[in-house]
Design a protein around this motif. Structure first.
Motif, PDB file in Angstrom:
ATOM      1  N   ALA A 142      53.474  12.548 -32.176  1.00  0.00           N
ATOM      2  CA  ALA A 142      52.055  12.187 -32.061  1.00  0.00           C
ATOM      3  C   ALA A 142      51.115  13.275 -32.566  1.00  0.00           C
ATOM      4  O   ALA A 142      49.897  13.109 -32.507  1.00  0.00           O
ATOM      5  N   ALA A 143      51.652  14.379 -33.075  1.00  0.00           N
ATOM      6  CA  ALA A 143      50.816  15.532 -33.442  1.00  0.00           C
ATOM      7  C   ALA A 143      49.727  15.187 -34.451  1.00  0.00           C
ATOM      8  O   ALA A 143      48.599  15.676 -34.325  1.00  0.00           O
ATOM      9  N   ASP A 144      50.026  14.374 -35.442  1.00  0.00           N
ATOM     10  CA  ASP A 144      48.997  14.027 -36.424  1.00  0.00           C
ATOM     11  C   ASP A 144      47.859  13.228 -35.780  1.00  0.00           C
ATOM     12  O   ASP A 144      46.686  13.500 -36.033  1.00  0.00           O
ATOM     13  N   ALA A 145      48.214  12.257 -34.925  1.00  0.00           N
ATOM     14  CA  ALA A 145      47.185  11.461 -34.247  1.00  0.00           C
ATOM     15  C   ALA A 145      46.391  12.328 -33.275  1.00  0.00           C
ATOM     16  O   ALA A 145      45.159  12.198 -33.173  1.00  0.00           O
ATOM     17  N   LEU A 146      47.070  13.232 -32.567  1.00  0.00           N
ATOM     18  CA  LEU A 146      46.371  14.156 -31.677  1.00  0.00           C
ATOM     19  C   LEU A 146      45.486  15.110 -32.472  1.00  0.00           C
ATOM     20  O   LEU A 146      44.399  15.482 -32.020  1.00  0.00           O
ATOM     21  N   GLY A 147      45.948  15.507 -33.652  1.00  0.00           N
ATOM     22  CA  GLY A 147      45.137  16.353 -34.526  1.00  0.00           C
ATOM     23  C   GLY A 147      43.865  15.659 -34.971  1.00  0.00           C
ATOM     24  O   GLY A 147      42.788  16.261 -35.014  1.00  0.00           O
ATOM     25  N   ASP A 148      43.968  14.365 -35.284  1.00  0.00           N
ATOM     26  CA  ASP A 148      42.776  13.586 -35.644  1.00  0.00           C
ATOM     27  C   ASP A 148      41.793  13.538 -34.476  1.00  0.00           C
ATOM     28  O   ASP A 148      40.583  13.691 -34.664  1.00  0.00           O
ATOM     29  N   LEU A 149      42.325  13.329 -33.267  1.00  0.00           N
ATOM     30  CA  LEU A 149      41.474  13.296 -32.070  1.00  0.00           C
ATOM     31  C   LEU A 149      40.786  14.645 -31.859  1.00  0.00           C
ATOM     32  O   LEU A 149      39.564  14.710 -31.669  1.00  0.00           O
ATOM     33  N   LEU A 150      41.560  15.723 -31.881  1.00  0.00           N
ATOM     34  CA  LEU A 150      41.005  17.057 -31.658  1.00  0.00           C
ATOM     35  C   LEU A 150      39.949  17.382 -32.709  1.00  0.00           C
ATOM     36  O   LEU A 150      38.877  17.898 -32.387  1.00  0.00           O
ATOM     37  N   SER A 151      40.218  17.065 -33.948  1.00  0.00           N
ATOM     38  CA  SER A 151      39.253  17.305 -35.028  1.00  0.00           C
ATOM     39  C   SER A 151      37.964  16.523 -34.776  1.00  0.00           C
ATOM     40  O   SER A 151      36.860  17.066 -34.924  1.00  0.00           O
TER      41      SER A 151
END
Length: 191
Positions: free
Chosen positions: A15-24
């Motif tokens: 899920a790191a890419d999706a979490l990265g989108d959220l954090l960004s």
């Protein structure tokens, strides 16, 4: 319908890419989470990947809020690793995507983390947030108590210094008892 899911280390990596989108999104929207804007989603995803060892060793618990397959929120609990502090933990990185705010998701994520921490034997939770931020009112409404304010603690995503408010909450009315590490891990992995 929104679904809250606790992540294993493998699920965190997936899920790191999706979490990265959220954090960004949250940082670029002005929330002070330790990063400066603009925050590249790839760099944000790499930050999430760096947490996988802590999740694998049960030092960190991470939940996501999913709308279908889309990550729209997250919260983490960092467990103290010192023998004299195993009764406490810290709420970290409570975030809700800008498009999902105002629907109670932040409160749901916070409650999820509080209940899981209590089930793991934690009796005291702590956190900090930028003073006068929308998050501060969420914590107050959820029964968190202010411990104090530190001036010029961190910058917002634009680089401007702001104070931070420290909060605490007792999540279990039982007297503080030593937490058995083996039982804490067992409870965490079963949730």
């Amino acid at each position: 319908m929104t679904r809250i899911q606790r992540l294993s280390s493998a699920e965190l990596l997936a899920a790191a890419d999706a979490l990265g989108d959220l954090l960004s999104d949250v940082v670029d929207g002005g929330s002070s989470l330790g990063f400066l804007a603009p925050f590249d989603p790839g760099a944000a995803a790499a930050w999430w990947r760096s947490l996988a060892p802590a999740v694998a060793h049960d030092r960190l618990a991470v939940w996501t809020a999913l709308d279908g397959d889309r990550v729209i929120g997250t919260v983490s609990v960092a467990f103290a690793d010192k023998p004299n502090g195993r009764h406490r933990a810290e709420i970290n990185k409570l975030m809700v995507h800008r498009t999902a705010r105002g629907q109670g998701l932040g409160r749901t994520l916070l409650t999820t983390a509080e209940r899981a921490a209590a089930a793991a034997g934690v009796t005291l939770l702590i956190l900090d947030t930028q003073t006068a931020s929308p998050a501060e009112s969420l914590y107050r409404a959820a029964g968190w108590k202010e411990a104090g304010v530190i001036p010029d603690f961190a910058t917002d995503p634009a680089g401007t210094l702001h104070p931070t408010t420290l909060f605490y909450k007792r999540v279990n009315d039982d007297p503080v008892k030593p937490v058995d590490e083996a039982s804490r891990v067992a409870v965490q992995t079963s949730t």
